[in-house]
Design a protein around this motif. Structure first.
Motif, PDB file in Angstrom:
ATOM      1  N   SER A 134      -2.398  -4.616  37.856  1.00 29.22           N
ATOM      2  CA  SER A 134      -2.939  -3.595  38.754  1.00 29.22           C
ATOM      3  C   SER A 134      -2.875  -4.016  40.224  1.00 29.22           C
ATOM      4  O   SER A 134      -3.074  -3.188  41.116  1.00 29.22           O
ATOM      5  CB  SER A 134      -4.395  -3.289  38.388  1.00 29.22           C
ATOM      6  OG  SER A 134      -5.239  -4.410  38.681  1.00 29.22           O
ATOM      7  N   PHE A 135      -2.603  -5.297  40.487  1.00 30.58           N
ATOM      8  CA  PHE A 135      -2.511  -5.755  41.872  1.00 30.58           C
ATOM      9  C   PHE A 135      -1.269  -5.124  42.511  1.00 30.58           C
ATOM     10  O   PHE A 135      -0.170  -5.221  41.963  1.00 30.58           O
ATOM     11  CB  PHE A 135      -2.419  -7.275  41.953  1.00 30.58           C
ATOM     12  CG  PHE A 135      -3.601  -8.004  41.377  1.00 30.58           C
ATOM     13  CD1 PHE A 135      -4.774  -7.342  41.047  1.00 30.58           C
ATOM     14  CD2 PHE A 135      -3.542  -9.377  41.164  1.00 30.58           C
ATOM     15  CE1 PHE A 135      -5.863  -8.019  40.515  1.00 30.58           C
ATOM     16  CE2 PHE A 135      -4.623 -10.066  40.630  1.00 30.58           C
ATOM     17  CZ  PHE A 135      -5.782  -9.381  40.306  1.00 30.58           C
ATOM     18  N   SER A 136      -1.415  -4.525  43.663  1.00 32.13           N
ATOM     19  CA  SER A 136      -0.317  -3.753  44.249  1.00 32.13           C
ATOM     20  C   SER A 136       0.919  -4.601  44.520  1.00 32.13           C
ATOM     21  O   SER A 136       2.043  -4.146  44.308  1.00 32.13           O
ATOM     22  CB  SER A 136      -0.784  -3.072  45.540  1.00 32.13           C
ATOM     23  OG  SER A 136      -1.208  -4.044  46.496  1.00 32.13           O
ATOM     24  N   ASP A 137       0.729  -5.836  45.000  1.00 25.08           N
ATOM     25  CA  ASP A 137       1.903  -6.653  45.317  1.00 25.08           C
ATOM     26  C   ASP A 137       2.660  -7.066  44.069  1.00 25.08           C
ATOM     27  O   ASP A 137       3.890  -7.152  44.075  1.00 25.08           O
ATOM     28  CB  ASP A 137       1.515  -7.892  46.136  1.00 25.08           C
ATOM     29  CG  ASP A 137       0.412  -8.704  45.494  1.00 25.08           C
ATOM     30  OD1 ASP A 137      -0.232  -8.204  44.547  1.00 25.08           O
ATOM     31  OD2 ASP A 137       0.188  -9.848  45.931  1.00 25.08           O
ATOM     32  N   LEU A 138       1.938  -7.292  42.959  1.00 24.44           N
ATOM     33  CA  LEU A 138       2.609  -7.642  41.704  1.00 24.44           C
ATOM     34  C   LEU A 138       3.212  -6.399  41.052  1.00 24.44           C
ATOM     35  O   LEU A 138       4.306  -6.439  40.490  1.00 24.44           O
ATOM     36  CB  LEU A 138       1.605  -8.300  40.745  1.00 24.44           C
ATOM     37  CG  LEU A 138       1.053  -9.658  41.181  1.00 24.44           C
ATOM     38  CD1 LEU A 138      -0.044 -10.120  40.225  1.00 24.44           C
ATOM     39  CD2 LEU A 138       2.150 -10.706  41.259  1.00 24.44           C
ATOM     40  N   ARG A 139       2.508  -5.269  41.138  1.00 27.24           N
ATOM     41  CA  ARG A 139       2.998  -4.041  40.518  1.00 27.24           C
ATOM     42  C   ARG A 139       4.247  -3.508  41.220  1.00 27.24           C
ATOM     43  O   ARG A 139       5.177  -3.005  40.580  1.00 27.24           O
ATOM     44  CB  ARG A 139       1.895  -2.986  40.544  1.00 27.24           C
ATOM     45  CG  ARG A 139       2.277  -1.670  39.849  1.00 27.24           C
ATOM     46  CD  ARG A 139       1.146  -0.664  39.868  1.00 27.24           C
ATOM     47  NE  ARG A 139       0.829  -0.196  41.205  1.00 27.24           N
ATOM     48  CZ  ARG A 139      -0.292  -0.493  41.866  1.00 27.24           C
ATOM     49  NH1 ARG A 139      -1.203  -1.252  41.299  1.00 27.24           N
ATOM     50  NH2 ARG A 139      -0.514  -0.032  43.082  1.00 27.24           N
ATOM     51  N   ASN A 140       4.291  -3.637  42.544  1.00 29.25           N
ATOM     52  CA  ASN A 140       5.394  -3.062  43.315  1.00 29.25           C
ATOM     53  C   ASN A 140       6.537  -4.034  43.556  1.00 29.25           C
ATOM     54  O   ASN A 140       7.479  -3.702  44.280  1.00 29.25           O
ATOM     55  CB  ASN A 140       4.869  -2.545  44.664  1.00 29.25           C
ATOM     56  CG  ASN A 140       3.852  -1.441  44.488  1.00 29.25           C
ATOM     57  OD1 ASN A 140       3.922  -0.661  43.545  1.00 29.25           O
ATOM     58  ND2 ASN A 140       2.877  -1.362  45.403  1.00 29.25           N
TER      59      ASN A 140
END
Length: 404
Positions: A134-140
């Motif tokens: 759910s962390f944006s940097d890992l998800r994106n």
């Protein structure tokens, strides 16, 4: 693959403590890598009622960045502890009232069963992996990092060895290696089958020719196959958990280490080396530092982390071992002085030449098992730098190789 520095960073991070009948020490070093991606956890006494006599230790070997390793070092244990109790784990006050409860946080302090603990560990890994997605940097895809995890959860009666990836834990019992976790490599038949079933391939012993481990936390680029569950992806976050009953009169120590250590030492070599060092010093930080330094001099090019957990029956300092180690150091010092005092047509010998000469010395006293001459590099280098007429003012001497 990772990039390398022109020379290794040899500053170390150390910790030590004791409690619950255990002593531990740890050491980590960045080494040749451009970034330190390892992390660790060491907890004596778990939070929650009835858990103060449990302990947890782990090593995390990050890749493609340190984000996942660092997050897991701070939060994996809480994800494990907070897993809901398995059905049938036993009657508790909370289950009677229908409230949601941790498997290990029962108001009536009913001890968790072995299977409850193993299930909780597995669920904790899956939960933290799901949470990190759910962390944006890992998800994106702005951060593509992942991490292996190897750990041990100790209850008063059992060891729970935990592994996800290719870091490793070993148990030294009755003066031999009696248990080791299994590395998760893409070329292992079971791992290869899962990878291929998920539409991937194993090339040059890597997942899709890129990732060298087949199980890890993070690495979400390898966990996006539609129609497959979290444990069926190219890379799985599912740990293997091995339970063993403790044997207090026989158990000596546990070693947890990343592959920067295991790349240059076998299970037996590392444990024999640790045993020999424990007979010389009861300073666990010093012992761990010697492990890391020795692996550097044996040629490891990776980050290095090691956690040493000594149990009550661990080897004790021996006056005979201390005397022999001092005699060996004195012998090496005198031999280096002798080698450097000889005139040489090629000029002053470099340290590599000195080490090679010493490696053929048939009159040398016995070197530390598993460590060999590499474990005495610091002793040899100290004399070399003292006598080197070309030594730089900062004491570093000429540029030296770390492996010969």
């Amino acid at each position: 693959m990772g990039a390398f520095l022109d020379k290794p960073r040899t500053e170390k991070h150390n910790l030590h403590a004791e409690g619950n009948g255990l002593r531990y020490g740890l050491s980590s070093m960045q080494g040749w890598r451009v970034e330190m991606e390892d992390a660790h956890t060491a907890v004596l006494g778990l939070p929650g009622p009835g858990m103060t006599d449990w302990s947890f230790f782990a090593v995390y070997d990050g890749h493609a960045g340190s984000r996942v390793a660092n997050y897991c070092s701070k939060h994996l244990l809480e994800h494990i502890i907070m897993c809901p109790a398995n059905k049938g784990a036993g009657e508790t006050q909370s289950s009677q009232t229908g409230s949601d409860s941790s498997a290990w946080d029962s108001p009536t302090l009913v001890p968790p069963t072995v299977e409850t603990v193993k299930s909780g560990i597995r669920t904790g890994f899956l939960k933290i992996d799901e949470h990190m997605r759910s962390f944006s940097d890992l998800r994106n895809g702005m951060d593509r990092s992942g991490s292996t995890a190897v750990g041990i959860l100790l209850s008063p009666d059992h060891f729970f060895f935990i592994n996800c990836g290719d870091s490793r834990a070993v148990l030294y019992r009755n003066s031999h290696v009696c248990f080791s976790t299994l590395d998760h490599k893409p070329c292992n038949p079971r791992e290869r089958e899962r990878i291929q079933n998920a539409g991937g391939s194993v090339m040059i012993q890597r997942v899709n020719g890129s990732l060298a481990v087949s199980r890890a936390l993070g690495d979400f680029d390898y966990k996006c196959v539609d129609g497959k569950g979290p444990t069926e992806q190219l890379v799985s976050p599912e740990p293997e958990v091995f339970e063993m009953a403790r044997a207090p009169e026989q158990d000596q120590f546990v070693v947890l280490a990343c592959d920067g250590i295991w790349d240059v030492m076998s299970n037996e070599e590392l444990c024999e080396f640790v045993k020999s060092r424990l007979e010389v010093s009861d300073d666990l930080e010093r012992v761990c530092n010697e492990v890391v330094d020795t692996c550097l001099h044996k040629g490891s090019r990776d980050n290095m982390s090691v956690v040493l957990v000594c149990l009550p029956n661990a080897p004790k300092v021996s006056e005979e071992a201390v005397r022999k180690d001092a005699e060996l150091n004195k012998y090496l010092e005198s031999r280096v002085e002798e080698l450097l005092s000889r005139p040489a047509e090629e000029g002053f010998p470099d340290l590599v030449a000195v080490m090679r000469n010493l490696s053929t010395d048939i009159g040398m006293p016995l070197l530390p098992p598993g460590g060999g001459l590499a474990s005495k590099r610091s002793v040899i280098e100290a004399v070399y730098n003292r006598l080197n007429p070309y030594r730089e003012e900062d004491g570093s001497g000429a540029e030296l190789e770390y492996h010969w």
